[in-house]
Design a protein around this motif. Sequence first.
Motif, PDB file in Angstrom:
ATOM      1  N   GLU A   1      39.202 -90.971   2.563  1.00  0.00           N
ATOM      2  CA  GLU A   1      39.854 -90.582   3.823  1.00  0.00           C
ATOM      3  C   GLU A   1      39.721 -91.699   4.860  1.00  0.00           C
ATOM      4  O   GLU A   1      40.669 -92.026   5.575  1.00  0.00           O
ATOM      5  CB  GLU A   1      39.212 -89.308   4.382  1.00  0.00           C
ATOM      6  CG  GLU A   1      39.480 -88.073   3.568  1.00  0.00           C
ATOM      7  CD  GLU A   1      38.915 -86.820   4.232  1.00  0.00           C
ATOM      8  OE1 GLU A   1      38.996 -86.692   5.455  1.00  0.00           O
ATOM      9  OE2 GLU A   1      38.377 -85.968   3.503  1.00  0.00           O
TER      10      GLU A   1
ATOM     11  N   GLY B   1      34.692 -81.496  14.722  1.00  0.00           N
ATOM     12  CA  GLY B   1      33.413 -81.600  14.017  1.00  0.00           C
ATOM     13  C   GLY B   1      32.767 -82.960  14.094  1.00  0.00           C
ATOM     14  O   GLY B   1      32.674 -83.569  15.160  1.00  0.00           O
ATOM     15  N   SER B   2      32.380 -83.460  12.937  1.00  0.00           N
ATOM     16  CA  SER B   2      31.575 -84.685  12.868  1.00  0.00           C
ATOM     17  C   SER B   2      32.286 -85.936  13.398  1.00  0.00           C
ATOM     18  O   SER B   2      31.661 -86.815  13.994  1.00  0.00           O
ATOM     19  CB  SER B   2      31.152 -84.887  11.410  1.00  0.00           C
ATOM     20  OG  SER B   2      31.193 -86.233  11.071  1.00  0.00           O
ATOM     21  N   GLY B   3      33.575 -86.010  13.150  1.00  0.00           N
ATOM     22  CA  GLY B   3      34.332 -87.144  13.701  1.00  0.00           C
ATOM     23  C   GLY B   3      34.220 -88.436  12.916  1.00  0.00           C
ATOM     24  O   GLY B   3      34.479 -89.512  13.458  1.00  0.00           O
ATOM     25  N   SER B   4      33.882 -88.336  11.627  1.00  0.00           N
ATOM     26  CA  SER B   4      33.771 -89.590  10.870  1.00  0.00           C
ATOM     27  C   SER B   4      35.145 -90.246  10.680  1.00  0.00           C
ATOM     28  O   SER B   4      35.259 -91.467  10.671  1.00  0.00           O
ATOM     29  CB  SER B   4      33.073 -89.369   9.521  1.00  0.00           C
ATOM     30  OG  SER B   4      33.868 -88.617   8.651  1.00  0.00           O
ATOM     31  N   ASN B   5      36.187 -89.437  10.553  1.00  0.00           N
ATOM     32  CA  ASN B   5      37.542 -90.018  10.473  1.00  0.00           C
ATOM     33  C   ASN B   5      37.939 -90.652  11.802  1.00  0.00           C
ATOM     34  O   ASN B   5      38.549 -91.716  11.827  1.00  0.00           O
ATOM     35  CB  ASN B   5      38.563 -88.956  10.057  1.00  0.00           C
ATOM     36  CG  ASN B   5      38.615 -88.782   8.555  1.00  0.00           C
ATOM     37  OD1 ASN B   5      39.108 -89.657   7.847  1.00  0.00           O
ATOM     38  ND2 ASN B   5      38.074 -87.680   8.069  1.00  0.00           N
TER      39      ASN B   5
ATOM     40  N   ILE C   1      44.973 -85.214   8.313  1.00  0.00           N
ATOM     41  CA  ILE C   1      44.383 -85.603   7.032  1.00  0.00           C
ATOM     42  C   ILE C   1      43.833 -84.357   6.351  1.00  0.00           C
ATOM     43  O   ILE C   1      43.207 -83.498   6.999  1.00  0.00           O
ATOM     44  CB  ILE C   1      43.312 -86.702   7.189  1.00  0.00           C
ATOM     45  CG1 ILE C   1      42.866 -87.197   5.817  1.00  0.00           C
ATOM     46  CG2 ILE C   1      42.122 -86.234   8.026  1.00  0.00           C
ATOM     47  CD1 ILE C   1      42.381 -88.620   5.803  1.00  0.00           C
ATOM     48  N   HIS C   2      44.104 -84.266   5.051  1.00  0.00           N
ATOM     49  CA  HIS C   2      43.638 -83.111   4.287  1.00  0.00           C
ATOM     50  C   HIS C   2      42.885 -83.613   3.054  1.00  0.00           C
ATOM     51  O   HIS C   2      43.356 -84.525   2.374  1.00  0.00           O
ATOM     52  CB  HIS C   2      44.835 -82.246   3.866  1.00  0.00           C
ATOM     53  CG  HIS C   2      44.410 -80.987   3.187  1.00  0.00           C
ATOM     54  ND1 HIS C   2      43.970 -79.881   3.881  1.00  0.00           N
ATOM     55  CD2 HIS C   2      44.309 -80.667   1.875  1.00  0.00           C
ATOM     56  CE1 HIS C   2      43.629 -78.938   3.018  1.00  0.00           C
ATOM     57  NE2 HIS C   2      43.821 -79.390   1.796  1.00  0.00           N
ATOM     58  N   PRO C   3      41.730 -83.003   2.748  1.00  0.00           N
ATOM     59  CA  PRO C   3      40.899 -83.543   1.662  1.00  0.00           C
ATOM     60  C   PRO C   3      41.280 -83.064   0.270  1.00  0.00           C
ATOM     61  O   PRO C   3      40.418 -82.631  -0.505  1.00  0.00           O
ATOM     62  CB  PRO C   3      39.492 -83.077   2.059  1.00  0.00           C
ATOM     63  CG  PRO C   3      39.723 -81.789   2.759  1.00  0.00           C
ATOM     64  CD  PRO C   3      41.059 -81.906   3.458  1.00  0.00           C
TER      65      PRO C   3
ATOM     66  N   LEU D   1      35.773 -88.145   1.103  1.00  0.00           N
ATOM     67  CA  LEU D   1      35.620 -88.589   2.502  1.00  0.00           C
ATOM     68  C   LEU D   1      35.706 -90.114   2.617  1.00  0.00           C
ATOM     69  O   LEU D   1      36.311 -90.640   3.548  1.00  0.00           O
ATOM     70  CB  LEU D   1      34.299 -88.069   3.085  1.00  0.00           C
ATOM     71  CG  LEU D   1      34.152 -88.196   4.606  1.00  0.00           C
ATOM     72  CD1 LEU D   1      35.228 -87.393   5.352  1.00  0.00           C
ATOM     73  CD2 LEU D   1      32.776 -87.728   5.074  1.00  0.00           C
TER      74      LEU D   1
ATOM     75  N   ALA E   1      42.060 -84.987  13.167  1.00  0.00           N
ATOM     76  CA  ALA E   1      41.007 -85.476  12.268  1.00  0.00           C
ATOM     77  C   ALA E   1      39.894 -84.438  12.238  1.00  0.00           C
ATOM     78  O   ALA E   1      38.946 -84.497  13.022  1.00  0.00           O
ATOM     79  CB  ALA E   1      40.495 -86.830  12.750  1.00  0.00           C
ATOM     80  N   GLY E   2      40.077 -83.448  11.371  1.00  0.00           N
ATOM     81  CA  GLY E   2      39.092 -82.368  11.299  1.00  0.00           C
ATOM     82  C   GLY E   2      39.247 -81.400  12.459  1.00  0.00           C
ATOM     83  O   GLY E   2      38.289 -80.736  12.859  1.00  0.00           O
TER      84      GLY E   2
HETATM   85  C1  GRF Z   1      37.784 -84.159   6.639  1.00  0.00           C
HETATM   86  O1  GRF Z   1      37.390 -83.865   5.342  1.00  0.00           O
HETATM   87  C2  GRF Z   1      39.263 -83.948   6.799  1.00  0.00           C
HETATM   88  O2  GRF Z   1      39.986 -84.145   5.628  1.00  0.00           O
HETATM   89  C3  GRF Z   1      39.358 -82.513   7.192  1.00  0.00           C
HETATM   90  O3  GRF Z   1      38.223 -82.268   7.981  1.00  0.00           O
HETATM   91  C4  GRF Z   1      37.194 -83.210   7.663  1.00  0.00           C
HETATM   92  C5  GRF Z   1      36.800 -83.876   8.940  1.00  0.00           C
HETATM   93  O4  GRF Z   1      35.676 -84.700   8.802  1.00  0.00           O
HETATM   94  N1  GRF Z   1      40.620 -82.222   7.818  1.00  0.00           N
HETATM   95  P1  GRF Z   1      35.245 -85.642  10.007  1.00  0.00           P
HETATM   96  O5  GRF Z   1      35.049 -84.753  11.232  1.00  0.00           O
HETATM   97  O6  GRF Z   1      36.320 -86.645  10.218  1.00  0.00           O
HETATM   98  O7  GRF Z   1      33.954 -86.262   9.573  1.00  0.00           O
END
Ligand code: GRF
Length: 197
Positions: A181, A10-14, A110-112, A178, A89-90
């Motif tokens: 995270e 997804g977005s990849g912010s992590n 990672i889990h939110p 987030l 990461a997502g």
């Molecule tokens: C995060 O909330 C993470 O905990 C979960 O998926 C989301 C990914 O967000 N596993 P991002 O792609 O890193 O923005």
Amino acid sequence: MMCLAVLVSGSGSNMQSIVDSTKVGILRGVAKVVLVISNNPDAYALERAKNENIKVICFKREKYDDEESFNDVILTELQIAKVDIICLAGYTRMLGQKIIKTYPRRILNIHPSLLPKFGGKGMYGHYVHEAVVEAKETKSGATVHFVEEEYDTGKSIIQREIKICNADTSQDVAQKVLSIEHQIYPEAIKKVIEEHS
Ligand code: GRF
């Protein structure tokens, strides 16, 4: 220098926070992201990785006959890139057993939420935060844990809390979690690297 692969959907912010920490943060001189793998060609994470000049590979599950051959190509790429640690990461798919067995205590997710609360099958993304608000929890948070065969069951590496106010919506909780995270993922990677050196 430890070589990291980050798996995203997804977005990849992590992923971005991990990359940033290797450049100007706690992973500087300790680790570098050598590979980003996505199962989703539309993931914004791919743009981010390209902007960082990181090698990016996208594998669509539908192009493979079964889960095993899909995971085999991923494993091959991880080995070609000489990856030491894998960071989910997502990433929305489960990793194959062969990959999990090849990298013992070297795969992180990672889990939110504050696992084991609000974990398990079906608990991802907004569903987690909605369930937390529904249950009138006064705190939530994020957990970085080792990946094992079952969803969200591996040993916790770092867990950190955020407070929930009465007026918080699930989006408010998501935002607070987030930002936590982004702090704890690089810290957890550092801890695992220290364990392996
Ligand atoms: C995060 O909330 C993470 O905990 C979960 O998926 C989301 C990914 O967000 N596993 P991002 O792609 O890193 O923005």
